[in-house]
Design a protein around this motif. Structure first.
Motif, PDB file in Angstrom:
ATOM      1  N   PRO A  39      -3.491  -0.636   2.265  1.00 25.32           N
ATOM      2  CA  PRO A  39      -3.075  -0.468   0.754  1.00 25.32           C
ATOM      3  C   PRO A  39      -4.288  -0.502   0.111  1.00 25.32           C
ATOM      4  CG  PRO A  39      -1.448  -1.899   1.609  1.00 25.32           C
ATOM      5  CD  PRO A  39      -2.396  -1.531   2.558  1.00 25.32           C
ATOM      6  N   PRO A 397      10.406   3.033   1.114  1.00 29.87           N
ATOM      7  CA  PRO A 397       9.830   1.647   0.514  1.00 29.87           C
ATOM      8  C   PRO A 397       8.520   1.319   1.158  1.00 29.87           C
ATOM      9  CG  PRO A 397      11.565   1.379   2.273  1.00 29.87           C
ATOM     10  CD  PRO A 397      11.432   2.722   2.015  1.00 29.87           C
ATOM     11  N   VAL A 398       8.097   1.990   2.163  1.00 22.83           N
ATOM     12  CA  VAL A 398       6.697   1.763   2.441  1.00 22.83           C
ATOM     13  C   VAL A 398       5.841   2.339   1.424  1.00 22.83           C
ATOM     14  CG1 VAL A 398       4.836   2.440   4.378  1.00 22.83           C
ATOM     15  CG2 VAL A 398       7.051   1.304   4.948  1.00 22.83           C
ATOM     16  N   PHE A 400       6.422   2.881  -1.470  1.00 23.11           N
ATOM     17  CA  PHE A 400       6.503   1.879  -2.648  1.00 23.11           C
ATOM     18  C   PHE A 400       5.430   1.052  -2.632  1.00 23.11           C
ATOM     19  CE2 PHE A 400       9.627   4.292  -4.811  1.00 23.11           C
ATOM     20  CZ  PHE A 400      10.958   3.901  -4.356  1.00 23.11           C
ATOM     21  N   ILE A 401       5.460   0.197  -1.364  1.00 19.76           N
ATOM     22  CA  ILE A 401       4.567  -1.018  -1.445  1.00 19.76           C
ATOM     23  C   ILE A 401       3.064  -0.390  -1.584  1.00 19.76           C
ATOM     24  CG2 ILE A 401       3.709  -2.694   0.314  1.00 19.76           C
ATOM     25  CD1 ILE A 401       6.579  -3.074   0.053  1.00 19.76           C
ATOM     26  N   VAL A 403       2.016   2.116  -3.354  1.00 16.36           N
ATOM     27  CA  VAL A 403       1.712   2.570  -4.486  1.00 16.36           C
ATOM     28  C   VAL A 403       1.563   1.150  -5.540  1.00 16.36           C
ATOM     29  CG1 VAL A 403       2.701   3.723  -6.516  1.00 16.36           C
ATOM     30  CG2 VAL A 403       2.592   4.689  -4.125  1.00 16.36           C
ATOM     31  N   LEU A 404       2.575   0.505  -5.371  1.00 16.78           N
ATOM     32  CA  LEU A 404       2.726  -0.831  -6.001  1.00 16.78           C
ATOM     33  C   LEU A 404       1.697  -1.671  -5.984  1.00 16.78           C
ATOM     34  CD1 LEU A 404       6.708  -1.674  -6.388  1.00 16.78           C
ATOM     35  CD2 LEU A 404       5.183  -0.680  -8.083  1.00 16.78           C
ATOM     36  N   MET A 405       1.508  -2.146  -4.703  1.00 20.97           N
ATOM     37  CA  MET A 405       0.236  -3.097  -4.468  1.00 20.97           C
ATOM     38  C   MET A 405      -1.280  -2.390  -4.620  1.00 20.97           C
ATOM     39  SD  MET A 405       0.484  -4.794  -0.756  1.00 20.97           S
ATOM     40  CE  MET A 405      -1.317  -5.540  -0.399  1.00 20.97           C
TER      41      MET A 405
ATOM     42  N   ILE C 103       4.066 -10.476  -6.564  1.00 27.81           N
ATOM     43  CA  ILE C 103       3.881  -9.472  -5.519  1.00 27.81           C
ATOM     44  C   ILE C 103       4.308 -10.176  -3.940  1.00 27.81           C
ATOM     45  CG2 ILE C 103       1.376  -9.658  -4.714  1.00 27.81           C
ATOM     46  CD1 ILE C 103       1.363  -6.482  -5.070  1.00 27.81           C
ATOM     47  N   MET C 107       7.466  -7.659  -2.868  1.00 26.56           N
ATOM     48  CA  MET C 107       7.376  -6.539  -1.848  1.00 26.56           C
ATOM     49  C   MET C 107       8.225  -6.763  -0.585  1.00 26.56           C
ATOM     50  SD  MET C 107       5.138  -4.249  -3.251  1.00 26.56           S
ATOM     51  CE  MET C 107       6.404  -4.595  -4.452  1.00 26.56           C
ATOM     52  N   ILE C 111      11.533  -4.106   0.222  1.00 27.64           N
ATOM     53  CA  ILE C 111      11.576  -3.430   1.307  1.00 27.64           C
ATOM     54  C   ILE C 111      12.934  -3.752   2.226  1.00 27.64           C
ATOM     55  CG2 ILE C 111      10.165  -4.705   3.128  1.00 27.64           C
ATOM     56  CD1 ILE C 111       8.881  -2.209   3.979  1.00 27.64           C
ATOM     57  N   TYR C 114      16.064  -2.205   0.149  1.00 25.77           N
ATOM     58  CA  TYR C 114      15.991  -0.946   0.037  1.00 25.77           C
ATOM     59  C   TYR C 114      16.535  -0.218   1.489  1.00 25.77           C
ATOM     60  CZ  TYR C 114      14.978   4.146  -0.682  1.00 25.77           C
ATOM     61  OH  TYR C 114      15.081   5.419  -0.769  1.00 25.77           O
TER      62      TYR C 114
END
Lengths: 506, 355, 156
Positions: A39, A397-398, A400-401, A403-405, C103, C107, C111, C114
């Motif tokens: 990321p 979700p990956v 999402f991780i 993008v958010l991180m 975070i 995170m 995951i 979801y």
């Protein structure tokens, strides 16, 4: 002690013939590969800042091998995220998402990755050769471009909106205007006026381009997977093609590679343009100049080749100004200069005179790392390409991780989260209603530059800058390029009208 | 003195020691072990990965070494607002338990005293531990092609184009101060250059002059000085009286101040620049923890490996300032409203005040 | 709906003109004269097009490529709306989680939830990916690189 450049080149190569140096290069290449897929919170500036206190105690050439090995490969391997996840890569690898991701979705991830690594490797070699040849002539090149010339070049870059807008010119221009507007948020350097800050300290430095790009492209890509329930309701396109197909594509488009690599080298050499622009300039040029460009934006492999070779060639250009003039082009090269100073070298004309062999060691390391990184990319890509087949319940979700991180790591402020959500939603609506996001990004990356160069030109020269030979030459080039693009579109329109209008028979 | 009296009497000394430990349990064994096994967070008001980050990292191994108990030291980045975000956090949110140290930028002091927006801390209430840098000389120089090799020519030439990063930036304010005190004629201030762009612009004639940190100029472009490619006109010594080894012969800007207000202005600006990169603790941090950390900073600055390591990593010489000295600088900073308003005229984009 | 989005852009450009109108020329040139006013004019033209269905009438007559992805989902509207809302709920929930929990926790939790709730994945791959996420966020950044993420609101 001064030696001839040929002797320096030979000595520079001989400096590398130690196991320690080779191992350091390998370690650097591995680190660079890892950061390319990690990321965005773990970017090359942070990696350099972490490695510096360690390598500063090493032998200079060993330390250089680690640092340059990492940074040269990081750009080559940056295509993984755009192709496999639809997330823009780091600075300089954003445009790859436009064609790389559709290729990945079509099952051509291997071909896209093969093309990106081959293009990256070729770009890296061209950048390295330029660095090697530029040593005697770099100085006048760098000082040739002042603010007026840079303004015209940025204006030319902005004219690519006409291309990036595709078949929606009005919407494209609106998107570009919106991008230009966003670019003005923050405290204006020239006047100190707070524009669109609304008393929020977070907005003092403007809105981060990284967050916008991540959200604008990454979220709609993830949404697509979630809507289609890829891997569950709708099966992903089967993986087809080989890495080798991408290699052949790149070799076939060798002239595009050369042109875009020189765009990259030039962006690297000229202070001020910045790495966030290089891929868009190269992509826009490719979309403008290539024949049969109907598939640009929908998975044309040239849309991957152009930005990737430019991004990798830029590293060579960066090192030209860093080593030969002592001017860093960004955070990474600034930290590299710190390392060189720590080892007792003074980047610039003094280094050319006294330590030319070290400069050539950097050149050799840059070239060898580029080739090594390309080969590693080929080795990994075959397996990593299968990630494009992973079902949505894991991919979403990956993404999402990532993008958010990536967003949160920009300033680690809660407002980063608001920004990423807002632009994620905006990206969705822009795609839904046909407003081209590339045009907006182009406006965003070029807006600040355009304003600064125009202001500096007017402040330094009044209106006389318009009469500078370099400005006139570049204006003619830009106008010609724009004219051909518009003419091509008009002709294409006329052809479409002819074929769609029924021919009267009498 | 009291201890000297007891030195000869070991029984009295032992009794005294027992009394001390009973009355002040924070000392002795507990003192050395508070930080053992703990994590100290360095809140850096800089972005990760830049040269500012390196300045913090240069301190890290020494803090780990010299804080008794050798705690883990981690960095938490809080850049934004020119350092205000991190400073606000240290002041308002960080627990005053000795486990959070702010590695601030010197700008936070000036921002507070000038009453800028976004400041919610009081500079007089922070606990100061010291700063690894306190030397911050500024110089103004112009391109050789202009032929301004003495002050009279500089003063006689109208419209000199002086470049800087942005309105309000240190280099911008420094340039305006130099222009004012050197009585330059109708200078033109052009902001919007990064440091490297300004160097290029100077060489290719787009700019005529620039004010910049002396160490930075000489490090990046030593031939400008050695080969006379630039004419250096004046220096602002920070701290005053500290002669720069190569540029110390230049006239000091303070010599051009005529009125008390002008002298106070320069004193205020010099003080802002002189705090370096202060290390701070939240208000209310217990005295014993403060003393431990102050001692750790002192040991860091005295560590024979520190200065060469700092120089190697940063490229600049360390010029450490201890806690007491830093507190003194801040306490003695001029705070007159009139001088503050006067300084604000130099940090804005309006024409220079008339002299 | 397209017209609504164009109206949003018009509001943005109008707002920019309003806020920027009293700035000095040097500050106003780019945001107002170069971006907002031309953007507003173009957006009004586009609004007319949206309102009159100009694009659907033009159809294939307009040449050029689609330079951006086209929204080509072929679900019924209800399902598409439901899944879109669900998607953004997860995304926004993730962001809120970062704000509240930090975070490090948000995170892995995102995951995990979801995959289990939305994706109906099996527990083993879910736990593997959750552990990997935690290893990345905490293990790499905080433990190995000694870079602390800010705490969530609930832990301050």
């Amino acid at each position: 002690m001064e030696i001839s450049l040929v002797d320096a080149a030979i000595r520079g190569f001989l400096n590398l013939l130690h196991l320690k140096v080779f191992l350091a290069m390998l370690a650097g290449v591995s680190i660079g590969t890892f950061t390319a897929v990690a990321p965005q919170g773990l970017g090359m500036p942070l990696v350099y800042a972490i490695m510096l206190p360690i390598v500063i105690r090493w032998e200079p050439v060993t330390g250089i091998a680690l640092l340059i090995g990492a940074s040269s490969v990081s750009a080559i391997c940056a295509a993984y995220l755009p192709v496999l996840f639809g997330i823009p890569g780091g600075s300089g690898s954003q445009a790859t998402v436009l064609d790389g991701y559709p290729m990945g979705q079509r099952g051509e991830a291997r071909r896209a990755l093969g093309a990106s690594f081959m293009a990256g490797g070729m770009g890296s070699i061209i950048g390295t050769l330029t660095l090697a040849c530029a040593i005697p002539v770099a100085k006048p090149l760098i000082y040739l471009m002042g603010s007026p010339e840079l303004f015209v070049i940025v204006l030319w870059g902005l004219s690519m909106v006409a291309v990036l807008a595709g078949r929606r010119p009005i919407k494209g221009m609106i998107a570009a205007a919106f991008g230009l507007l966003l670019a003005t948020a923050g405290q204006q350097a020239q006047s100190g006026i707070m524009r669109f800050v609304f008393d929020e300290p977070y907005l003092l430095d403007g809105i981060s381009i990284s967050i916008i790009a991540l959200a604008l492209f990454g979220i709609p890509a993830a949404l697509d997977l979630a809507l289609k329930r890829l891997g569950v309701e709708q099966q992903p396109a089967p993986l087809k093609g080989k890495l080798y197909d991408g290699v052949i594509d790149t070799l076939r488009e060798w002239w595009l590679v050369v042109r875009c690599s020189f765009i990259g080298v030039w962006v690297g050499i000229v202070p001020g343009i910045g790495s966030q622009v290089v891929d868009w300039l190269a992509y826009g040029h490719a979309a403008q100049s290539c024949k049969d460009r109907e598939n640009f934006g929908r998975g044309d492999v040239r849309g991957v080749i152009a930005p990737e070779c430019a991004n990798d060639a830029k590293d060579g250009g960066d090192l030209v100004t860093t080593l030969l003039l002592g001017f860093p082009q960004g955070v990474v090269t600034a930290l590299f200069i710190v390392a060189l100073l720590g080892w007792g070298f003074l980047p610039g004309p003094e280094m050319i005179k006294k330590n030319a062999d070290i400069i050539y060691s950097v050149v050799w390391i840059q070239g060898i790392s580029g080739i090594t990184g390309t080969l590693i990319g080929f080795v990994l890509a075959g397996q990593l390409a299968k990630l494009a087949q992973v079902r949505y319940s894991i991919m979403v979700p990956v993404i999402f991780i990532f993008v958010l991180m990536g967003a949160f790591s920009v300033t680690r402020d809660e407002a980063d989260l608001i920004t990423v959500v807002a632009f994620g939603i905006l990206g969705y609506f822009m795609r839904l209603f046909g407003y081209p996001r590339p045009a907006m990004i182009l406006g965003l990356v070029l807006g600040d530059l355009m304003e600064r160069y125009l202001y500096r030109s007017m402040a330094s020269y009044g209106f006389t800058w318009l009469a500078r030979p370099g400005v006139i030459f570049l204006l003619i080039l830009a106008a010609t390029s724009f004219f051909f693009a518009v003419r091509s579109r008009v002709r294409s329109n006329a052809r479409t009208m002819t074929t769609s209008t029924p021919v009267a028979t009498s | 003195m009291k201890f000297q009296q007891f030195k000869a009497n070991r029984v009295s000394l032992a009794l005294g020691g027992i009394l001390l430990i009973t009355l002040f349990p924070g000392f002795g064994w507990a003192q050395n072990n508070f930080y053992a096994g703990k994590t100290v967070t360095l809140v850096a008001t800089t972005a990760p990965g830049g040269t500012g980050d390196l300045r913090v990292k240069a301190m890290l191994p020494f803090l780990k070494k010299h804080i008794p108990g050798n705690p883990t030291v981690v960095i938490e980045y809080m850049d934004g607002g020119g350092g205000r975000k991190g400073a606000n956090h240290i002041y308002n949110s960080a627990r005053p338990d000795g486990l959070t140290i702010g590695a601030a930028s010197g700008a936070i002091i000036g921002l507070a005293i000038l009453g800028e927006k976004g400041v919610s801390y009081n500079v007089d209430k922070f606990v100061y531990l010291g700063s690894p840098e306190s030397e911050n000389h500024y110089v103004i120089y112009s391109r050789k092609e202009l032929g301004l090799n003495d002050l009279k020519k500089l003063q006689a030439t109208p419209g000199i184009r002086i470049g800087a990063q942005s309105v309000g930036h240190v280099s911008y304010v420094a340039g305006r101060l130099f222009a004012y005190f050197l009585n330059m004629k109708d200078p033109k201030f052009i902001a919007g250059y990064s440091s490297r762009e300004a160097d290029v612009a100077l060489v290719n004639g787009e700019l005529d002059a620039r004010a910049n940190n002396a160490a930075s100029v000489l490090r990046r472009n030593s031939d400008w000085f050695e080969k006379g490619l630039m004419n250096f006109h004046s220096i602002m010594e920070v701290p005053l009286g500290d002669k720069h080894p190569r540029l110390g012969h230049l006239p000091e800007i303070g010599a051009f101040a005529k009125t008390k207000k002008e002298k106070d202005l320069i004193a205020m600006w010099r003080a802002f620049r002189g705090v370096g990169s202060p290390y701070i603790l939240p208000p209310g941090t217990p005295k014993d923890k403060v003393e431990i950390l102050e001692e750790a900073m002192r040991k860091t600055f005295r560590d024979p490996e520190f200065a060469p390591y700092f120089k190697k990593l940063i490229g600049d010489d360390a010029s450490p300032m201890g806690a007491a000295e830093l507190r003194k600088v801040i306490a003695e900073m001029p705070r007159d409203a009139e001088v503050i308003d006067f300084l604000k005229e130099f940090s804005g984009a309006a024409p220079l005040p008339a002299r | 709906m397209t017209a609504n989005f164009t109206l949003f852009l018009i509001a943005v450009f109008l707002g920019a003109c309003y806020w920027g109108w009293n700035w000095p020329y040097i500050a106003k040139l780019m945001p107002v004269y170069v971006a907002a006013i031309p953007g507003l004019i173009l957006a009004l033209i586009q609004l007319y097009r949206d309102a009159t269905g100009w694009e659907s009438r033009q159809g294939e007559q307009d040449s050029g490529n689609e330079m951006d992805e086209v929204h080509d989902v072929t679900l019924d509207k209800r399902t598409e709306l439901r899944r879109t809302i669900s998607f953004f709920a997860w995304f926004i929930g993730g962001a809120v989680g970062v704000w509240l929990l930090g975070i490090d926790y948000a995170m892995p939790l995102l995951i995990f939830l979801y995959m289990i709730v939305e994706g109906k994945e099996k527990p083993v791959p879910t736990l593997v990916l959750t552990t990997f996420t935690y290893a990345l966020v905490w293990g790499l950044f905080e433990y190995t690189l000694e870079m602390r993420w800010p705490s969530g609101l609930l832990f301050r």
